[in-house]
Design an enzyme around this catalytic site. Structure first.
Site, short mmCIF file in Angstrom:
data_model
loop_
_atom_site.label_atom_id
_atom_site.label_comp_id
_atom_site.label_asym_id
_atom_site.label_seq_id
_atom_site.Cartn_x
_atom_site.Cartn_y
_atom_site.Cartn_z
CG ASP A 204 -2.53 -0.54 1.11
OD1 ASP A 204 -2.33 -1.29 0.20
OD2 ASP A 204 -2.92 -1.05 1.88
N GLY B 42 -5.53 -2.72 9.02
CA GLY B 42 -4.94 -1.63 9.07
C GLY B 42 -4.74 -2.30 11.07
CE LYS C 77 -7.20 -1.19 -0.17
NZ LYS C 77 -7.04 -3.04 -0.67
N GLY D 163 0.09 -3.67 4.01
CA GLY D 163 -1.12 -2.44 3.65
C GLY D 163 -0.16 -1.34 4.78
CB SER D 164 -1.09 -0.10 8.41
OG SER D 164 -2.59 -0.19 7.74
N GLY E 137 -2.79 -7.67 8.47
CA GLY E 137 -1.83 -7.74 9.68
C GLY E 137 -1.27 -7.94 9.51
NE ARG F 45 -3.39 -22.24 11.12
CZ ARG F 45 -3.04 -23.53 10.96
NH1 ARG F 45 -2.98 -24.22 10.62
NH2 ARG F 45 -1.23 -23.49 11.90
#
Lengths: 296, 196
Positions: A28, A157, A85, A239-240, A218, A169
């Site tokens: 990101d 996030g 996005k 991402g973050s 995450g 999983r």
């Protein structure tokens, strides 16, 4: 040569672009400068967005498609594929992204959904779509709508990898269970998953999804990335985790190398050294807004 | 590792390396993934540089220390099959990028020569010695010019060069590993046999 129709041919090329991204990290970025840092660190693609998920979470309010001018700035800054996005079900935002020749559209639960029932009919587009999934049924429903790539939803996030682990999983477990069915049990499986029989048959025969599957949501450290690869992800979205950390360039490069060397703990140890502060993170069970629950 | 049989190394840093491996395995060839220097042994008889992102692969080649040993092997004549990003890694000149890979193939290429993903396409073009081949171009490069008269042009698309061979290096702008047509891999294995 017998020519498949244009739409089928385009869909196949779109799935194949995702194959070229395998073993890579998609990052990101919110500015051309960040995009350049990501590319130099070895990102195989960037996701252009105005605010990274952690900031969307903090700011609250409605999160929408990014300004096309900002996306174009990023397209000009890098040579790798650029993704962006749109909101779930927002056909017009997706059309805008196609009009500026984006390489991949992420119909994403990170943004506020525009439609609480319908996802976009992605067969109506020439550009490829990636969509999030928490389980096999969601993955196959998105593929039947025309997604050319799947990623776990995770909990964006947060910097907490637990939901991405849970999702991959679960998808793996459901693929294994489906593969073990008798052929005459597949009709019922198609009903349960609410997807076309042909997709169920594909998974039964090949023991995998018909498109590439990445991990997302995450991932914050080289070890997180290696964990997701060991669990069967074919690549990783971050991402973050990068631009919310102390040393983005170093962390980004370390995560890229961790994805390539995910089976080599000595390398992961070396890559994890002195990366500076990781993103602070929130535990996924402490948050109010579960983005992963958007769009089923 | 003496007594080991010859095998094909597939560069597995990033990209579509698994597709090359399954094609080689179906043809009965022994192949292994190359991720670090320890993976290189004397009996590696050929190398595949797969599709993916050349900027990522080029960086990882240096980070992993694979760049120098692989370049030495290519220069000393080990057969190489390079597809798409692999072609960019071999090219001596790249008209729209400052980064360089092995620079062992005297051609000038243009990255992402057909534009973004909307420019990706398939074509049915003649490939020297094989006849018509269905070719898949994904954010593909093409070869703008050859820089040595020892470079043999094997295929073109609408006039632009899409496949060449220079001594031990077979380099293509398209993806023979996608689909079921194994003629180009067969040709590469023949190069490996002749070199061995």
């Amino acid at each position: 040569m017998e020519k498949p129709n244009r739409a089928e041919e385009q869909y196949r090329l779109n799935k194949e672009l995702a194959q070229m991204l395998k073993g890579g990290v998609i990052m990101d970025v919110t500015t051309p400068e960040q995009a350049k840092i990501a590319e130099d660190a070895g990102a195989c693609a960037v996701m252009a967005l105005e605010r990274i998920p952690a900031d969307i979470r903090a700011a609250g309010g409605v999160a929408r498609m990014s300004d096309p001018a900002m996306i174009k700035g990023i397209q000009q800054a890098v040579s790798i594929p650029v993704m962006a996005k749109c909101r779930i079900g927002h056909i017009a935002e997706a059309q805008v992204l196609q009009a500026i020749e984006i390489d991949y559209i992420d119909e994403s639960e990170v943004l506020s959904p525009a439609d609480d029932v319908y996802h976009i009919d992605k067969h109506n587009f020439q550009v490829p779509f990636v969509c999030g999934a928490k389980d096999l049924g969601e993955a196959l429903r998105r593929i039947s709508e025309g997604a050319a790539m799947i990623r776990t939803k995770g909990e964006p996030g947060t910097g907490d990898v637990v939901q991405a682990v849970h999702h991959i999983r679960k998808i793996n477990r459901e693929i294994a269970a489906l593969s073990a069915l008798r052929e005459d049990e597949l009709f019922e499986a198609a009903k349960t998953y609410q997807v076309p029989l042909e997709l169920v048959r594909y998974v039964h025969e090949h023991h995998q999804l018909p498109v590439v599957n990445f991990a997302a949501g995450g991932v914050a450290t080289p070890a997180d990335a290696a964990l997701m690869m060991q669990l069967g992800a074919e690549g990783v979205f971050v991402g973050s985790g990068i631009f919310k950390s102390g040393n983005p360039a170093k962390r980004a490069a370390a995560i890229v190398q961790a994805v390539t060397n995910y089976q080599d703990p000595k390398q992961i140890a070396r890559l994890s050294e002195n990366l500076g502060e990781a993103m602070v993170g929130i535990n996924a069970d402490e948050i109010q807004l579960l983005m992963a629950e958007r769009g089923k | 590792m003496s007594g080991e049989k010859p095998w094909i190394g597939v560069l597995a840093l990033q990209g579509a390396f698994a597709e090359h491996e399954s094609m080689l395995r179906e043809m009965g060839a022994d192949c292994r993934e190359i991720r670090n220097k320890q993976d290189l042994t004397e009996n590696m008889a050929g190398l595949i540089l797969p599709g993916g992102e050349s900027s990522v692969q080029g960086k990882l080649l240096r980070d992993t220390g694979l760049y120098d040993p692989l370049r030495r092997r290519i220069e000393s004549g080990m057969p190489v099959l390079a597809t798409c990003a692999g072609l960019i890694l071999l090219a001596r000149e790249i008209s729209n990028d400052d980064r360089r890979g092995f620079s062992t193939l005297p051609v000038r290429v243009k990255r992402n020569a057909y534009g973004r993903q909307l420019g990706s396409f398939t074509a049915l073009d003649d490939f020297a010695g094989e006849g018509l081949v269905a070719m898949r171009f994904i954010r593909a490069p093409y070869i703008e010019s050859v820089l040595d008269d020892q470079v043999h042009i094997l295929s073109r698309h609408e006039g632009k060069i899409t496949g060449v061979q220079y001594r031990n290096q077979l380099a293509l702008a398209f993806h023979p590993e996608l689909g079921n047509d194994s003629r180009i891999h067969r040709r590469f294995l023949e190069m490996v046999r002749c070199a061995g």
